[in-house]
Design a protein around this motif. Structure first.
Motif, PDB file in Angstrom:
ATOM      1  N   GLY A  20       0.820  -1.208   0.000  1.00 23.34           N
ATOM      2  CA  GLY A  20       0.000   0.000   0.000  1.00 23.34           C
ATOM      3  C   GLY A  20       0.852   1.256   0.000  1.00 23.34           C
ATOM      4  O   GLY A  20       0.540   2.210  -0.710  1.00 23.34           O
ATOM      5  N   VAL A  21       1.955   1.244   0.795  1.00 25.73           N
ATOM      6  CA  VAL A  21       2.819   2.427   0.847  1.00 25.73           C
ATOM      7  C   VAL A  21       3.373   2.740  -0.534  1.00 25.73           C
ATOM      8  O   VAL A  21       3.397   3.894  -0.961  1.00 25.73           O
ATOM      9  N   VAL A  22       3.809   1.715  -1.270  1.00 26.50           N
ATOM     10  CA  VAL A  22       4.480   2.012  -2.532  1.00 26.50           C
ATOM     11  C   VAL A  22       3.524   2.093  -3.714  1.00 26.50           C
ATOM     12  O   VAL A  22       3.959   2.442  -4.802  1.00 26.50           O
ATOM     13  N   TYR A  36      11.672  -1.054  -4.236  1.00 31.07           N
ATOM     14  CA  TYR A  36      10.852  -0.570  -5.345  1.00 31.07           C
ATOM     15  C   TYR A  36      10.382   0.856  -5.069  1.00 31.07           C
ATOM     16  O   TYR A  36      10.427   1.710  -5.955  1.00 31.07           O
ATOM     17  N   GLY A  37       9.945   1.119  -3.834  1.00 31.17           N
ATOM     18  CA  GLY A  37       9.454   2.453  -3.506  1.00 31.17           C
ATOM     19  C   GLY A  37      10.532   3.510  -3.667  1.00 31.17           C
ATOM     20  O   GLY A  37      10.278   4.588  -4.204  1.00 31.17           O
ATOM     21  N   ALA A  74       9.506  13.123  -2.206  1.00 26.88           N
ATOM     22  CA  ALA A  74      10.591  12.849  -1.264  1.00 26.88           C
ATOM     23  C   ALA A  74      10.070  12.188   0.000  1.00 26.88           C
ATOM     24  O   ALA A  74      10.731  11.323   0.578  1.00 26.88           O
ATOM     25  N   ILE A  75       8.857  12.557   0.438  1.00 28.81           N
ATOM     26  CA  ILE A  75       8.321  11.971   1.667  1.00 28.81           C
ATOM     27  C   ILE A  75       7.979  10.507   1.453  1.00 28.81           C
ATOM     28  O   ILE A  75       8.212   9.660   2.336  1.00 28.81           O
ATOM     29  N   LEU A  76       7.480  10.159   0.253  1.00 23.56           N
ATOM     30  CA  LEU A  76       7.191   8.747  -0.012  1.00 23.56           C
ATOM     31  C   LEU A  76       8.482   7.935  -0.064  1.00 23.56           C
ATOM     32  O   LEU A  76       8.513   6.776   0.358  1.00 23.56           O
ATOM     33  N   ILE A  77       9.560   8.541  -0.562  1.00 22.05           N
ATOM     34  CA  ILE A  77      10.844   7.840  -0.565  1.00 22.05           C
ATOM     35  C   ILE A  77      11.313   7.599   0.866  1.00 22.05           C
ATOM     36  O   ILE A  77      11.820   6.515   1.197  1.00 22.05           O
TER      37      ILE A  77
END
Lengths: 162, 102
Positions: free
Chosen positions: A19-21, B20-21, B28-31
């Protein structure tokens, strides 16, 4: 029973991570991260280290996810929720799947002999932390102080530019 | 009977998801969130190995505590840097952070 708990927790951890990615909404990603971290805390309980589970919930759920949510709000990234993934995402899928296959092959080629989980007494853990591991402990405290001061210096308003 | 390999497979899956993320996300916050996933995968591995193979020294659990400490320091500093980038460039899209790209 242990199998059931293990399977449910694995589903929570991996599903939360996916879900996060994959989600397009940044706030939803933070909440998925929360779910995944709670699953990891459950894993620690399953591995008989309850102290680490408590630490995980305190620090990750109580501090890190909250700070991430503050970051999302302060950078107003929730107003632009649809920053798409970049164009190299098929390569990233292939790379991470290949990495997972490699790790799985390595794990099943050289299996570890293990005869069950060991309980860890918290008193012994604390005693060891303050005797054998005293120097890394102090270095960690200095690291936290430096990070705190550095974050304040980096994030404060520039007075000269006003 | 759950063995060490099962925990390690879940840990490897979580690490690959985080990988993958980091490679595919633009914000940048998702990384940063993906990096947290990878750190948690490493922690699962450390605690599982300490719990299954190391009967009396439990060094893995103590190293996991240090990893959590460093993760807390890292997230604070990284968010300060992200805030500063947002203030200077009005975006947190890492594809636009190419000021030092040759």
């Amino acid at each position: 029973m242990t199998w059931l708990v293990f399977t449910v927790l694995s589903g929570i951890i991996v599903g939360g991570g996916l879900g996060v990615v994959t989600t397009r909404n940044v706030v939803h990603a933070a909440l998925f991260l929360l779910v995944s971290l709670m699953g990891v805390a459950g894993f620690y309980v399953l591995l008989l280290s309850e102290f680490l589970a408590v630490v995980q919930i305190f620090i990750y759920v109580g501090a890190i996810v909250i700070v991430l949510l503050f970051g999302i709000m302060l950078t107003r990234s929730s107003e632009y929720p649809r920053i798409a993934d970049n164009e190299q995402w098929p390569v990233a899928v292939i790379m991470s799947l290949g990495f997972f296959t490699l790790l799985g092959l390595a794990l099943f080629t050289y299996p570890n002999v293990s005869d069950g989980r060991n309980d860890v007494a918290m008193a012994i853990l604390g005693k060891s932390l303050f005797t054998d591991w005293a120097l890394p402990f102090e270095i960690a405290s200095i690291l936290l102080l430096i990070a705190l001061v550095g974050a304040v210096v980096l994030a404060r308003e520039d007075r000269k530019s006003q | 009977m759950i063995t060490l390999v099962h925990f390690q497979i879940v840990s490897a899956a979580l690490f690959s998801i985080g990988l993958y993320g980091v490679m595919a996300r633009r914000s940048a916050i998702l990384i940063l969130m993906s990096i947290e996933l990878m750190l948690n995968a490493v922690n699962i591995n450390l605690v599982a190995v300490a719990s299954f193979l190391d009967p009396d020294r439990f060094a893995g659990i103590i190293i996991a505590i240090f990893v959590i400490t460093v993760a807390a320091a890292e997230i604070g500093l990284a968010l300060a840097i992200v805030l500063r980038m947002f203030r200077n460039r009005a975006t947190i899209n890492v594809d636009h952070m190419d000021l030092m790209k040759w």
